[in-house]
Design a protein around this motif. Sequence first.
Motif, PDB file in Angstrom:
ATOM      1  N   PHE A 330       3.570  10.015  -4.550  1.00 15.62           N
ATOM      2  CA  PHE A 330       2.394  10.571  -3.890  1.00 15.62           C
ATOM      3  C   PHE A 330       1.701   9.527  -3.025  1.00 15.62           C
ATOM      4  N   ILE A 331       1.364   9.929  -1.787  1.00  7.07           N
ATOM      5  CA  ILE A 331       0.520   9.122  -0.911  1.00  7.07           C
ATOM      6  C   ILE A 331      -0.938   9.354  -1.280  1.00  7.07           C
ATOM      7  N   ASP A 332      -1.295  10.620  -1.443  1.00  9.75           N
ATOM      8  CA  ASP A 332      -2.585  11.030  -1.987  1.00  9.75           C
ATOM      9  C   ASP A 332      -2.317  12.269  -2.832  1.00  9.75           C
ATOM     10  N   PRO A 387      11.502   5.674  -2.519  1.00 14.41           N
ATOM     11  CA  PRO A 387      10.264   5.234  -1.850  1.00 14.41           C
ATOM     12  C   PRO A 387       9.105   5.059  -2.824  1.00 14.41           C
ATOM     13  N   ARG A 388       8.286   4.029  -2.547  1.00 11.62           N
ATOM     14  CA  ARG A 388       7.132   3.690  -3.386  1.00 11.62           C
ATOM     15  C   ARG A 388       5.983   3.308  -2.463  1.00 11.62           C
ATOM     16  N   VAL A 389       4.816   3.904  -2.652  1.00  9.11           N
ATOM     17  CA  VAL A 389       3.707   3.784  -1.705  1.00  9.11           C
ATOM     18  C   VAL A 389       2.613   2.899  -2.282  1.00  9.11           C
ATOM     19  N   SER A 390       2.019   2.069  -1.438  1.00 12.04           N
ATOM     20  CA  SER A 390       0.920   1.201  -1.848  1.00 12.04           C
ATOM     21  C   SER A 390      -0.296   2.037  -2.225  1.00 12.04           C
ATOM     22  N   ALA A 391      -1.217   1.436  -2.997  1.00  8.64           N
ATOM     23  CA  ALA A 391      -2.380   2.163  -3.512  1.00  8.64           C
ATOM     24  C   ALA A 391      -3.258   2.716  -2.393  1.00  8.64           C
ATOM     25  N   ASP A 392      -3.313   2.036  -1.248  1.00 15.85           N
ATOM     26  CA  ASP A 392      -4.139   2.507  -0.138  1.00 15.85           C
ATOM     27  C   ASP A 392      -3.412   3.512   0.751  1.00 15.85           C
ATOM     28  N   GLY A 393      -2.148   3.815   0.425  1.00 14.58           N
ATOM     29  CA  GLY A 393      -1.391   4.801   1.178  1.00 14.58           C
ATOM     30  C   GLY A 393      -0.922   4.345   2.545  1.00 14.58           C
ATOM     31  N   MET A 394      -1.003   3.046   2.826  1.00 12.46           N
ATOM     32  CA  MET A 394      -0.680   2.538   4.157  1.00 12.46           C
ATOM     33  C   MET A 394       0.757   2.046   4.289  1.00 12.46           C
ATOM     34  N   LEU A 395       1.368   1.637   3.168  1.00 11.82           N
ATOM     35  CA  LEU A 395       2.693   1.036   3.212  1.00 11.82           C
ATOM     36  C   LEU A 395       3.647   1.766   2.281  1.00 11.82           C
ATOM     37  N   VAL A 396       4.903   1.839   2.673  1.00 15.11           N
ATOM     38  CA  VAL A 396       5.946   2.353   1.793  1.00 15.11           C
ATOM     39  C   VAL A 396       7.012   1.278   1.632  1.00 15.11           C
ATOM     40  N   LEU A 408      15.357  -4.880   0.298  1.00 16.41           N
ATOM     41  CA  LEU A 408      14.040  -4.316   0.044  1.00 16.41           C
ATOM     42  C   LEU A 408      13.300  -4.247   1.376  1.00 16.41           C
ATOM     43  N   CYS A 409      12.794  -3.057   1.708  1.00 15.68           N
ATOM     44  CA  CYS A 409      12.150  -2.851   2.995  1.00 15.68           C
ATOM     45  C   CYS A 409      10.700  -2.421   2.811  1.00 15.68           C
ATOM     46  N   VAL A 410       9.857  -2.771   3.756  1.00 11.48           N
ATOM     47  CA  VAL A 410       8.453  -2.358   3.776  1.00 11.48           C
ATOM     48  C   VAL A 410       8.150  -1.811   5.159  1.00 11.48           C
ATOM     49  N   MET A 411       7.608  -0.592   5.203  1.00 14.36           N
ATOM     50  CA  MET A 411       7.298   0.064   6.472  1.00 14.36           C
ATOM     51  C   MET A 411       5.870   0.606   6.433  1.00 14.36           C
ATOM     52  N   ARG A 412       5.154   0.465   7.537  1.00 16.69           N
ATOM     53  CA  ARG A 412       3.805   1.031   7.632  1.00 16.69           C
ATOM     54  C   ARG A 412       3.902   2.533   7.862  1.00 16.69           C
ATOM     55  N   ILE A 413       3.071   3.295   7.131  1.00 18.37           N
ATOM     56  CA  ILE A 413       3.005   4.731   7.303  1.00 18.37           C
ATOM     57  C   ILE A 413       1.911   5.039   8.316  1.00 18.37           C
TER      58      ILE A 413
END
Length: 414
Positions: A330-332, A387-396, A408-413
Amino acid sequence: MNKIEAFVYQRVKNNHLLKNAVRNIYQGFYDLLPNYDSRFQSEPIVLENSFFGFHDVCPFSRDNRLLLANRLTIPLRMPTKDDVLEVGYWTGEDYRQWHRLGETRAWNYHKGCRLQWLDDSHIIYNTCEDGMLNATICDIHSAEKRLVGWPIDSVSADGRWAATFSYGRLERLMPGYGYTVGDADAHLEAYTTVETGLYLVDLVSNERRLLVSLQQLSDLQPEDRMGDTYNFVTHTEFSPDGRYLAFLHRWFKGTFKRTRLVVCDLQTKELHISPTTGMVSHYVWNRQNGIVAYCRMEEVDSHVYFSDPTMRQWKRCGYPQLNSDGHHYFIDDDTFIVDTYPDKYRHIKLWKVCVSTDEVSLLADVKSQKQFVNPDDNHNWKCDLHPRVSADGMLVSFDSTHTGCRSLCVMRIQ
Protein backbone atom coordinates in the motif's frame (compact mmCIF):
# COMPACT_ATOMS: atom_id res chain seq x y z
CA MET A 1 -3.08 -11.75 -19.52
CA ASN A 2 -5.07 -11.58 -22.75
CA LYS A 3 -8.17 -13.75 -23.22
CA ILE A 4 -6.32 -16.67 -24.82
CA GLU A 5 -3.59 -16.65 -22.13
CA ALA A 6 -6.24 -16.48 -19.40
CA PHE A 7 -8.16 -19.38 -21.00
CA VAL A 8 -5.04 -21.60 -21.08
CA TYR A 9 -3.96 -20.53 -17.59
CA GLN A 10 -7.31 -21.49 -16.06
CA ARG A 11 -6.84 -25.02 -17.41
CA VAL A 12 -3.26 -25.59 -16.27
CA LYS A 13 -3.03 -23.49 -13.09
CA ASN A 14 -3.65 -26.39 -10.69
CA ASN A 15 -0.79 -28.47 -12.13
CA HIS A 16 2.42 -26.50 -11.58
CA LEU A 17 4.53 -28.91 -13.65
CA LEU A 18 2.27 -28.55 -16.67
CA LYS A 19 1.86 -24.81 -16.07
CA ASN A 20 5.64 -24.26 -16.05
CA ALA A 21 6.10 -26.39 -19.17
CA VAL A 22 3.47 -24.40 -21.08
CA ARG A 23 5.00 -21.13 -19.87
CA ASN A 24 8.50 -22.13 -20.97
CA ILE A 25 7.35 -23.15 -24.44
CA TYR A 26 5.28 -19.99 -24.85
CA GLN A 27 8.02 -17.63 -23.69
CA GLY A 28 10.63 -19.59 -25.64
CA PHE A 29 8.84 -18.79 -28.89
CA TYR A 30 8.81 -15.07 -28.11
CA ASP A 31 12.51 -15.23 -27.23
CA LEU A 32 13.07 -15.59 -30.98
CA LEU A 33 11.31 -12.30 -31.72
CA PRO A 34 12.59 -8.73 -31.27
CA ASN A 35 12.18 -7.44 -27.72
CA TYR A 36 12.10 -3.98 -26.18
CA ASP A 37 13.96 -2.26 -23.33
CA SER A 38 12.73 -1.69 -19.80
CA ARG A 39 10.69 1.47 -19.21
CA PHE A 40 10.40 3.36 -15.93
CA GLN A 41 8.26 6.27 -14.76
CA SER A 42 11.47 7.79 -13.37
CA GLU A 43 15.06 6.60 -13.70
CA PRO A 44 15.78 4.06 -10.92
CA ILE A 45 18.85 3.79 -8.73
CA VAL A 46 20.35 0.34 -9.37
CA LEU A 47 22.47 -1.42 -6.71
CA GLU A 48 23.86 -4.55 -8.36
CA ASN A 49 24.40 -7.86 -6.54
CA SER A 50 22.14 -6.60 -3.79
CA PHE A 51 18.50 -7.46 -3.04
CA PHE A 52 15.95 -7.29 -0.25
CA GLY A 53 13.35 -10.01 -0.69
CA PHE A 54 9.64 -10.18 -0.05
CA HIS A 55 7.03 -7.46 -0.54
CA ASP A 56 5.51 -7.35 2.96
CA VAL A 57 8.30 -5.48 4.77
CA CYS A 58 9.53 -1.90 4.27
CA PRO A 59 13.35 -1.64 3.91
CA PHE A 60 13.44 2.17 4.22
CA SER A 61 14.14 3.93 7.51
CA ARG A 62 11.40 6.39 8.46
CA ASP A 63 13.42 9.31 7.10
CA ASN A 64 14.44 7.35 3.94
CA ARG A 65 18.14 7.86 4.71
CA LEU A 66 18.87 4.16 5.20
CA LEU A 67 17.88 1.27 2.96
CA LEU A 68 18.14 -2.23 4.44
CA ALA A 69 19.56 -4.80 2.04
CA ASN A 70 21.30 -8.12 1.51
CA ARG A 71 24.45 -8.49 -0.58
CA LEU A 72 25.21 -11.68 -2.49
CA THR A 73 28.53 -13.46 -2.12
CA ILE A 74 27.87 -16.33 -4.56
CA PRO A 75 27.02 -16.60 -8.28
CA LEU A 76 23.56 -17.64 -9.49
CA ARG A 77 23.04 -21.04 -7.87
CA MET A 78 21.16 -22.40 -4.88
CA PRO A 79 22.87 -21.58 -1.56
CA THR A 80 24.49 -24.33 0.47
CA LYS A 81 24.76 -24.47 4.26
CA ASP A 82 28.19 -22.80 4.01
CA ASP A 83 27.19 -19.86 1.78
CA VAL A 84 26.78 -16.55 3.57
CA LEU A 85 24.67 -13.53 2.74
CA GLU A 86 25.89 -10.11 3.84
CA VAL A 87 23.39 -8.05 5.85
CA GLY A 88 23.47 -4.27 6.18
CA TYR A 89 22.16 -1.05 4.70
CA TRP A 90 22.81 1.45 1.93
CA THR A 91 23.03 5.16 2.69
CA GLY A 92 24.45 8.37 1.23
CA GLU A 93 23.63 10.05 -2.07
CA ASP A 94 21.66 7.60 -4.25
CA TYR A 95 22.31 4.97 -1.56
CA ARG A 96 25.84 4.30 -2.81
CA GLN A 97 27.54 3.72 0.57
CA TRP A 98 27.32 0.15 1.89
CA HIS A 99 27.42 -0.54 5.65
CA ARG A 100 27.87 -4.19 6.51
CA LEU A 101 26.34 -5.22 9.86
CA GLY A 102 26.72 -8.98 9.73
CA GLU A 103 26.17 -12.14 7.72
CA THR A 104 23.84 -15.11 7.74
CA ARG A 105 23.55 -18.67 6.45
CA ALA A 106 19.76 -18.67 6.87
CA TRP A 107 18.57 -17.17 3.59
CA ASN A 108 16.93 -17.75 0.23
CA TYR A 109 16.38 -15.72 -2.93
CA HIS A 110 12.68 -15.03 -2.39
CA LYS A 111 12.50 -13.79 1.17
CA GLY A 112 16.15 -13.11 1.94
CA CYS A 113 16.78 -13.60 5.68
CA ARG A 114 13.58 -11.75 6.70
CA LEU A 115 15.63 -8.65 7.44
CA GLN A 116 13.43 -5.87 8.91
CA TRP A 117 13.34 -2.85 11.20
CA LEU A 118 12.41 -3.23 14.88
CA ASP A 119 12.73 0.50 15.59
CA ASP A 120 14.87 3.39 14.37
CA SER A 121 18.03 1.84 15.83
CA HIS A 122 17.54 -1.92 15.68
CA ILE A 123 17.05 -4.53 12.97
CA ILE A 124 16.31 -8.24 13.11
CA TYR A 125 17.18 -11.03 10.67
CA ASN A 126 17.38 -14.82 10.64
CA THR A 127 20.68 -16.54 11.33
CA CYS A 128 22.10 -19.99 11.94
CA GLU A 129 24.32 -20.69 14.95
CA ASP A 130 25.84 -24.14 15.63
CA GLY A 131 23.47 -25.77 13.16
CA MET A 132 20.37 -24.24 14.77
CA LEU A 133 18.09 -21.62 13.24
CA ASN A 134 17.57 -18.45 15.25
CA ALA A 135 17.31 -14.69 14.77
CA THR A 136 19.70 -11.85 15.53
CA ILE A 137 18.77 -8.39 16.77
CA CYS A 138 21.41 -5.81 15.86
CA ASP A 139 21.92 -2.19 16.95
CA ILE A 140 22.82 -0.39 13.71
CA HIS A 141 24.88 2.24 15.56
CA SER A 142 26.95 0.11 17.93
CA ALA A 143 26.68 -3.20 15.97
CA GLU A 144 25.87 -4.86 19.33
CA LYS A 145 23.92 -8.08 18.76
CA ARG A 146 21.46 -10.18 20.75
CA LEU A 147 20.31 -13.69 19.85
CA VAL A 148 16.66 -14.79 19.73
CA GLY A 149 16.01 -18.50 20.19
CA TRP A 150 14.01 -19.00 17.00
CA PRO A 151 13.89 -17.70 13.43
CA ILE A 152 11.21 -15.12 12.71
CA ASP A 153 8.93 -14.39 9.77
CA SER A 154 7.16 -11.11 10.58
CA VAL A 155 7.37 -8.58 13.42
CA SER A 156 4.69 -6.38 15.00
CA ALA A 157 4.94 -2.62 14.44
CA ASP A 158 5.95 -2.00 18.07
CA GLY A 159 8.85 -4.46 17.75
CA ARG A 160 7.64 -6.62 20.65
CA TRP A 161 6.26 -9.72 18.92
CA ALA A 162 7.33 -11.96 16.06
CA ALA A 163 5.48 -14.68 14.21
CA THR A 164 7.22 -17.86 13.14
CA PHE A 165 6.69 -21.42 11.93
CA SER A 166 8.76 -24.40 10.83
CA TYR A 167 11.13 -23.35 8.06
CA GLY A 168 12.08 -27.02 7.66
CA ARG A 169 8.49 -27.94 6.83
CA LEU A 170 8.22 -24.93 4.54
CA GLU A 171 11.38 -25.91 2.65
CA ARG A 172 10.10 -29.47 2.12
CA LEU A 173 6.76 -28.28 0.74
CA MET A 174 7.88 -25.08 -1.02
CA PRO A 175 11.55 -25.57 -1.94
CA GLY A 176 13.42 -22.27 -2.05
CA TYR A 177 11.32 -20.59 0.64
CA GLY A 178 12.99 -22.26 3.62
CA TYR A 179 16.65 -22.72 4.44
CA THR A 180 19.36 -25.34 4.00
CA VAL A 181 19.17 -26.01 7.76
CA GLY A 182 16.13 -27.83 9.11
CA ASP A 183 14.48 -27.60 12.53
CA ALA A 184 12.91 -29.80 15.18
CA ASP A 185 9.43 -28.34 14.54
CA ALA A 186 9.06 -29.74 11.00
CA HIS A 187 7.41 -33.13 11.82
CA LEU A 188 7.79 -34.05 8.17
CA GLU A 189 6.19 -37.49 8.58
CA ALA A 190 2.83 -36.02 9.60
CA TYR A 191 0.17 -34.61 7.28
CA THR A 192 -1.10 -32.52 10.17
CA THR A 193 -0.22 -32.45 13.85
CA VAL A 194 -0.78 -30.69 17.17
CA GLU A 195 3.01 -30.49 17.64
CA THR A 196 3.69 -27.61 15.26
CA GLY A 197 1.99 -24.70 13.52
CA LEU A 198 2.01 -20.95 13.97
CA TYR A 199 4.09 -19.58 16.87
CA LEU A 200 4.25 -16.21 18.62
CA VAL A 201 7.65 -15.10 19.93
CA ASP A 202 8.12 -12.48 22.65
CA LEU A 203 11.25 -10.65 21.48
CA VAL A 204 11.78 -9.07 24.90
CA SER A 205 11.59 -12.18 27.11
CA ASN A 206 12.82 -14.54 24.35
CA GLU A 207 9.87 -16.89 24.90
CA ARG A 208 7.77 -18.73 22.33
CA ARG A 209 4.28 -20.23 22.41
CA LEU A 210 2.20 -22.15 19.91
CA LEU A 211 -0.63 -19.87 18.80
CA VAL A 212 -2.50 -22.37 16.62
CA SER A 213 -1.51 -25.90 15.60
CA LEU A 214 -1.77 -27.45 12.15
CA GLN A 215 -4.34 -29.87 13.53
CA GLN A 216 -6.49 -27.00 14.76
CA LEU A 217 -6.33 -25.40 11.34
CA SER A 218 -7.26 -28.57 9.48
CA ASP A 219 -10.21 -29.09 11.86
CA LEU A 220 -11.45 -25.52 11.36
CA GLN A 221 -13.98 -25.33 8.52
CA PRO A 222 -12.28 -28.28 6.79
CA GLU A 223 -12.02 -28.22 3.03
CA ASP A 224 -11.18 -30.67 0.27
CA ARG A 225 -8.50 -33.26 1.14
CA MET A 226 -7.10 -31.43 4.17
CA GLY A 227 -6.76 -34.70 6.08
CA ASP A 228 -4.53 -36.58 3.62
CA THR A 229 -2.36 -33.69 2.48
CA TYR A 230 0.56 -31.89 4.13
CA ASN A 231 -0.68 -28.85 6.05
CA PHE A 232 1.64 -25.93 6.78
CA VAL A 233 1.72 -22.21 7.57
CA THR A 234 3.56 -19.42 5.77
CA HIS A 235 3.42 -15.70 4.79
CA THR A 236 2.55 -14.11 8.15
CA GLU A 237 1.92 -10.40 8.67
CA PHE A 238 0.75 -8.36 11.66
CA SER A 239 -1.85 -5.64 11.15
CA PRO A 240 -0.34 -2.16 11.63
CA ASP A 241 -2.19 -1.73 14.96
CA GLY A 242 -0.82 -5.07 16.21
CA ARG A 243 -4.20 -6.59 17.06
CA TYR A 244 -4.36 -9.07 14.18
CA LEU A 245 -1.99 -11.61 12.72
CA ALA A 246 -2.71 -12.86 9.20
CA PHE A 247 -1.16 -15.94 7.61
CA LEU A 248 -1.62 -18.44 4.81
CA HIS A 249 -2.80 -21.95 5.69
CA ARG A 250 -1.78 -24.31 2.90
CA TRP A 251 -2.34 -28.01 2.23
CA PHE A 252 -0.25 -29.62 -0.52
CA LYS A 253 0.35 -33.09 -1.92
CA GLY A 254 2.04 -33.56 -5.27
CA THR A 255 0.35 -31.27 -7.79
CA PHE A 256 -2.68 -30.80 -5.52
CA LYS A 257 -2.32 -27.39 -3.82
CA ARG A 258 -4.83 -25.34 -1.86
CA THR A 259 -4.49 -22.16 0.23
CA ARG A 260 -6.69 -19.95 2.37
CA LEU A 261 -6.02 -16.72 4.24
CA VAL A 262 -6.55 -16.80 8.02
CA VAL A 263 -6.65 -13.81 10.36
CA CYS A 264 -6.12 -14.35 14.09
CA ASP A 265 -7.50 -11.77 16.51
CA LEU A 266 -4.73 -11.72 19.11
CA GLN A 267 -7.08 -10.22 21.71
CA THR A 268 -10.07 -12.57 21.40
CA LYS A 269 -8.15 -15.53 19.84
CA GLU A 270 -10.88 -15.79 17.20
CA LEU A 271 -9.81 -17.07 13.77
CA HIS A 272 -11.35 -15.55 10.64
CA ILE A 273 -11.23 -17.67 7.47
CA SER A 274 -11.23 -16.05 4.03
CA PRO A 275 -14.28 -16.81 1.84
CA THR A 276 -11.95 -17.77 -0.99
CA THR A 277 -12.26 -20.92 -3.11
CA GLY A 278 -8.99 -22.79 -2.95
CA MET A 279 -6.40 -20.12 -3.75
CA VAL A 280 -4.75 -17.16 -2.05
CA SER A 281 -1.23 -16.28 -3.13
CA HIS A 282 -0.19 -12.88 -1.73
CA TYR A 283 -1.66 -10.18 0.48
CA VAL A 284 -0.86 -7.08 2.58
CA TRP A 285 -2.62 -4.88 5.17
CA ASN A 286 -3.35 -1.17 5.00
CA ARG A 287 -3.50 1.07 8.07
CA GLN A 288 -7.29 0.76 8.32
CA ASN A 289 -7.01 -3.02 8.86
CA GLY A 290 -8.11 -3.70 5.31
CA ILE A 291 -6.41 -6.42 3.27
CA VAL A 292 -5.73 -6.65 -0.45
CA ALA A 293 -5.03 -10.17 -1.71
CA TYR A 294 -4.70 -12.02 -4.98
CA CYS A 295 -7.17 -14.85 -4.54
CA ARG A 296 -10.02 -16.87 -6.03
CA MET A 297 -13.46 -15.50 -5.17
CA GLU A 298 -16.58 -17.09 -6.65
CA GLU A 299 -14.24 -19.08 -8.94
CA VAL A 300 -12.62 -15.93 -10.39
CA ASP A 301 -8.94 -15.10 -9.74
CA SER A 302 -8.35 -11.39 -9.13
CA HIS A 303 -7.01 -8.77 -6.75
CA VAL A 304 -9.59 -8.45 -3.96
CA TYR A 305 -9.91 -5.86 -1.20
CA PHE A 306 -11.34 -7.03 2.13
CA SER A 307 -12.47 -3.99 4.11
CA ASP A 308 -11.94 -5.51 7.58
CA PRO A 309 -10.22 -8.49 9.26
CA THR A 310 -13.37 -10.66 9.21
CA MET A 311 -13.09 -10.61 5.38
CA ARG A 312 -16.88 -10.67 4.98
CA GLN A 313 -17.07 -7.55 2.80
CA TRP A 314 -15.00 -7.46 -0.37
CA LYS A 315 -14.60 -5.99 -3.85
CA ARG A 316 -12.43 -6.74 -6.86
CA CYS A 317 -9.73 -4.19 -7.72
CA GLY A 318 -8.71 -3.17 -11.24
CA TYR A 319 -10.49 -6.16 -12.78
CA PRO A 320 -10.49 -7.27 -15.58
CA GLN A 321 -7.54 -5.09 -16.63
CA LEU A 322 -5.49 -6.71 -13.86
CA ASN A 323 -6.18 -10.44 -14.02
CA SER A 324 -2.87 -12.04 -13.04
CA ASP A 325 -0.99 -12.70 -9.80
CA GLY A 326 1.29 -10.18 -8.15
CA HIS A 327 2.82 -8.80 -4.96
CA HIS A 328 1.16 -5.81 -3.27
CA TYR A 329 2.22 -2.92 -1.06
CA PHE A 330 0.00 0.00 0.00
CA ILE A 331 1.09 3.54 -0.87
CA ASP A 332 -1.79 4.90 1.21
CA ASP A 333 -4.98 3.34 2.53
CA ASP A 334 -6.76 3.59 -0.83
CA THR A 335 -3.88 3.00 -3.26
CA PHE A 336 -1.55 0.06 -3.65
CA ILE A 337 1.30 -0.90 -5.93
CA VAL A 338 1.53 -4.40 -7.46
CA ASP A 339 3.82 -6.26 -9.83
CA THR A 340 3.09 -9.09 -12.26
CA TYR A 341 4.91 -12.25 -13.26
CA PRO A 342 6.91 -12.17 -16.52
CA ASP A 343 4.71 -12.06 -19.63
CA LYS A 344 5.38 -13.70 -23.00
CA TYR A 345 8.21 -11.22 -23.64
CA ARG A 346 9.58 -11.86 -20.12
CA HIS A 347 8.57 -8.36 -19.04
CA ILE A 348 7.22 -7.59 -15.56
CA LYS A 349 4.76 -4.72 -15.10
CA LEU A 350 4.55 -2.51 -12.02
CA TRP A 351 1.09 -1.01 -11.51
CA LYS A 352 -0.50 1.56 -9.21
CA VAL A 353 -4.10 0.72 -8.33
CA CYS A 354 -6.83 2.75 -6.62
CA VAL A 355 -9.15 0.59 -4.53
CA SER A 356 -12.15 2.93 -4.57
CA THR A 357 -12.08 3.91 -8.27
CA ASP A 358 -10.34 0.88 -9.86
CA GLU A 359 -8.06 3.30 -11.70
CA VAL A 360 -4.88 1.54 -12.85
CA SER A 361 -1.67 3.25 -14.03
CA LEU A 362 1.65 1.80 -15.21
CA LEU A 363 4.77 2.74 -13.23
CA ALA A 364 7.35 0.43 -14.84
CA ASP A 365 7.76 -2.25 -17.51
CA VAL A 366 10.85 -4.25 -16.52
CA LYS A 367 12.64 -6.88 -18.57
CA SER A 368 13.40 -10.12 -16.71
CA GLN A 369 16.43 -12.11 -17.84
CA LYS A 370 15.91 -15.72 -18.98
CA GLN A 371 18.64 -17.16 -16.73
CA PHE A 372 16.54 -16.24 -13.69
CA VAL A 373 13.71 -18.62 -14.60
CA ASN A 374 13.49 -21.53 -12.15
CA PRO A 375 14.69 -24.66 -14.00
CA ASP A 376 12.78 -26.92 -11.57
CA ASP A 377 11.25 -26.95 -8.09
CA ASN A 378 14.60 -27.59 -6.42
CA HIS A 379 16.34 -24.65 -8.09
CA ASN A 380 14.18 -21.72 -7.07
CA TRP A 381 16.12 -18.57 -7.81
CA LYS A 382 13.72 -16.43 -9.82
CA CYS A 383 13.53 -12.71 -9.10
CA ASP A 384 10.16 -11.03 -8.62
CA LEU A 385 9.99 -7.25 -8.24
CA HIS A 386 8.40 -7.55 -4.77
CA PRO A 387 7.70 -3.77 -4.60
CA ARG A 388 8.03 -2.04 -1.21
CA VAL A 389 7.04 1.60 -0.61
CA SER A 390 8.60 4.12 1.77
CA ALA A 391 6.50 5.43 4.68
CA ASP A 392 5.97 8.80 2.95
CA GLY A 393 4.79 7.09 -0.25
CA MET A 394 7.46 8.81 -2.36
CA LEU A 395 9.83 5.92 -3.13
CA VAL A 396 9.45 2.32 -4.22
CA SER A 397 12.15 -0.29 -3.74
CA PHE A 398 12.13 -3.43 -5.88
CA ASP A 399 14.40 -6.29 -6.91
CA SER A 400 15.17 -6.67 -10.61
CA THR A 401 17.37 -8.49 -13.13
CA HIS A 402 16.98 -6.06 -16.03
CA THR A 403 20.71 -5.23 -15.98
CA GLY A 404 21.69 -8.90 -16.15
CA CYS A 405 22.25 -9.49 -12.44
CA ARG A 406 20.03 -9.46 -9.37
CA SER A 407 19.85 -5.84 -8.22
CA LEU A 408 18.09 -3.72 -5.62
CA CYS A 409 16.42 -0.72 -7.25
CA VAL A 410 14.88 2.50 -5.90
CA MET A 411 12.51 4.60 -8.01
CA ARG A 412 10.63 7.81 -7.20
CA ILE A 413 6.85 7.53 -7.49
CA GLN A 414 5.46 10.57 -9.33
